[in-house]
Scaffold this motif. Structure first.
Motif, mmCIF file in Angstrom:
data_model
loop_
_atom_site.group_PDB
_atom_site.id
_atom_site.type_symbol
_atom_site.label_atom_id
_atom_site.label_comp_id
_atom_site.label_asym_id
_atom_site.label_seq_id
_atom_site.Cartn_x
_atom_site.Cartn_y
_atom_site.Cartn_z
ATOM 1 N N ARG A 128 84.213 -2.645 16.934
ATOM 2 C CA ARG A 128 84.900 -3.741 17.613
ATOM 3 C C ARG A 128 84.087 -5.033 17.564
ATOM 4 O O ARG A 128 82.869 -5.027 17.709
ATOM 5 C CB ARG A 128 85.127 -3.405 19.084
ATOM 6 N N VAL A 184 83.755 -8.322 19.827
ATOM 7 C CA VAL A 184 84.085 -8.804 21.173
ATOM 8 C C VAL A 184 83.607 -10.248 21.307
ATOM 9 O O VAL A 184 82.434 -10.548 21.054
ATOM 10 C CB VAL A 184 83.418 -7.932 22.254
ATOM 11 N N PRO A 203 90.659 -1.127 27.502
ATOM 12 C CA PRO A 203 89.216 -0.832 27.481
ATOM 13 C C PRO A 203 88.398 -1.884 28.236
ATOM 14 O O PRO A 203 87.418 -1.551 28.909
ATOM 15 C CB PRO A 203 88.877 -0.823 25.987
ATOM 16 N N LEU A 204 88.792 -3.146 28.138
ATOM 17 C CA LEU A 204 88.109 -4.210 28.879
ATOM 18 C C LEU A 204 88.293 -4.030 30.378
ATOM 19 O O LEU A 204 87.328 -4.076 31.149
ATOM 20 C CB LEU A 204 88.665 -5.579 28.473
ATOM 21 N N ALA A 207 86.426 -0.861 31.777
ATOM 22 C CA ALA A 207 84.970 -0.963 31.819
ATOM 23 C C ALA A 207 84.510 -1.932 32.898
ATOM 24 O O ALA A 207 83.567 -1.643 33.652
ATOM 25 C CB ALA A 207 84.453 -1.409 30.448
ATOM 26 N N THR A 256 79.426 -3.456 30.218
ATOM 27 C CA THR A 256 80.725 -3.411 29.541
ATOM 28 C C THR A 256 80.558 -3.493 28.032
ATOM 29 O O THR A 256 81.202 -2.748 27.282
ATOM 30 C CB THR A 256 81.623 -4.548 30.058
ATOM 31 N N ASP A 313 79.450 -0.244 26.598
ATOM 32 C CA ASP A 313 80.567 0.702 26.460
ATOM 33 C C ASP A 313 81.430 0.375 25.254
ATOM 34 O O ASP A 313 81.830 1.264 24.481
ATOM 35 C CB ASP A 313 81.442 0.674 27.707
ATOM 36 N N LEU A 314 81.745 -0.902 25.086
ATOM 37 C CA LEU A 314 82.708 -1.313 24.052
ATOM 38 C C LEU A 314 82.153 -1.202 22.644
ATOM 39 O O LEU A 314 82.912 -1.041 21.679
ATOM 40 C CB LEU A 314 83.160 -2.752 24.304
#
Length: 409
Positions: A86, A88, A326-327, A330, A401, A404-405
């Motif tokens: 990903r 971000v 997901p955002l 988290a 966060t 995690d992402l």
């Protein structure tokens, strides 16, 4: 010690440095208008370089900026590439409204008093220049990510609508993240917001000597007729409710009126500016058409009155996009752990330039360093401030966060 605890510990160990970074940003004015914001971008890039972050400077062409009503815009992108996965983006805006009157602290002093840092843009949103930057630094120092990428977007056109900030970066093909987080406050994660229509209405009559008013046409009386019609419509908006938590109903505000030449002259021209907030369920084109019709009908009832209507801004609402979960998950998980209370996902009656990412199909949310409400932050008022403990904890939430992402997906 868990990775989350190690991230938290890194933020704590470097928090004084983060505060100094924010102070340096607040001390460079970015009043908009006039909107001479390139010097702040230069200073930000210098400070980021000290952390080993290379900031790409994307300068919007001067003529385009001038036509837009500002003086200079240089938007920044910092790209941190880790591997497949990903991408971000973290966006915060540096432009702010002028400080105005009534300050007890220097609006550009970045003074710390009773646990809060004071200054214009301390809360909205130079605080998230700091929270996002130091979250990425913590991530790299502790988690050593090998998947995905992070981009810092520091832009300078939120107050004028964002078209030459995030909108320009997106339209130029300079970025295409998978997810994004934009500057916000710490006690809620915002997934939707109102839209905004701003218009300028000019009412034309005919000037005349006040001793013989019958020889003229009073533009102010025409404006009053139109304003009464708009305010009557505003009453009706209270019966239209949004299903989005945190957003109530549409509303309309007349923020500026000017006209006439002297007390002994029948005014020949009066202009006013209106702001119409749109809930996410409304259609912007229909709202604008309705406002125009109300104005035209009221003017038509006044002989000798003519009008010009100019759209100043049309900012669409932000609606939740599929893929933002997901955002949300988290941020809620880590926010509750660090703040000790649930972090609701909700809407806000404000409008932001985050909508431009959503319009480009990029799922996003609004979350960052700040209090429970805009009122608490004093944003756009005297003595704007950010509570330093909120800044510290928001930085930890963002760092966790990102960790995690950026795991393999």
């Amino acid at each position: 010690m868990t990775d989350y605890a190690r991230l938290d510990a890194w933020v704590d160990a470097h928090f004084d440095e983060e505060v100094r970074f924010l102070q340096s940003l607040v001390r460079v004015p970015t009043d908009t208008p006039p909107g001479n914001n390139a010097p702040h971008a230069v200073r930000t890039a210098e400070l980021l370089q000290d952390f080993g972050f290379d900031a790409e400077a994307h300068t919007v062409p001067a003529e385009q900026v001038k036509d837009y009503g500002m003086e200079s815009i240089t938007n920044l992108i910092v790209r941190r590439e880790y591997g497949p996965g990903r991408r971000v983006a973290l966006n915060a805006h540096g432009d702010v409204v002028p400080p105005g009157d009534g300050w007890q602290h220097d609006p550009y002093g970045a003074e710390i008093d009773n646990g809060s840092l004071y200054g214009r843009a301390a809360a909205v949103s130079k605080s998230d220049f700091a929270s996002f930057t130091f979250a990425v630094r913590a991530l790299e120092a502790v988690a050593h990510p090998t998947h995905g990428a992070v981009e810092l977007h520091f832009t300078y056109d939120e107050e004028f609508g964002g078209l030459l900030g995030p909108g320009w970066l997106l339209s130029q093909g300079l970025t295409k993240p998978d997810l994004m987080i934009a500057a916000g406050f710490s006690y809620e994660v915002v997934t939707a917001h109102n839209g905004c229509l701003q218009m300028e209405v000019t009412v034309h009559g005919k000037m005349a000597h006040a001793a013989i008013p019958s020889t003229g046409v009073d533009a102010l009386q025409g404006a009053v007729k139109i304003l009464n019609a708009l305010y009557a419509q505003n009453e009706q908006y209270q019966h239209i409710t949004s299903d989005v938590p945190g957003i109530s109903h549409p509303y309309l505000n007349i923020g500026r009126i000017e006209g006439g030449t002297n007390t002994n002259v029948v005014p020949g021209k009066v202009s006013f500016k209106l702001d119409r907030r749109m809930i996410p369920e409304e259609n912007a084109a229909e709202v604008e058409a309705n406002i125009r019709q109300i104005i035209q009908d009221a003017a038509a009832s006044m002989p000798g009155i003519s009008i010009d209507i100019k759209r100043l801004l049309l900012a669409n609402s932000m609606r939740p996009l599929p893929g933002n979960q997901p955002l949300v998950a988290a941020i809620q998980k880590h926010g509750e752990a660090l703040f000790g209370e649930p972090i609701p996902a909700m809407g806000t009656p404000l409008y932001t330039d985050v909508r431009l990412y959503a319009e480009a199909g990029i799922p996003g949310v609004i979350y960052g360093a700040g209090p429970r409400t805009v009122l608490e932050s004093h944003a756009k008022r005297n003595d704007e401030r950010v509570v330093l403990e909120d800044l510290r904890r928001a930085t930890k939430v963002i760092a966790r966060t990102l960790a995690d992402l950026l795991h393999p997906v």
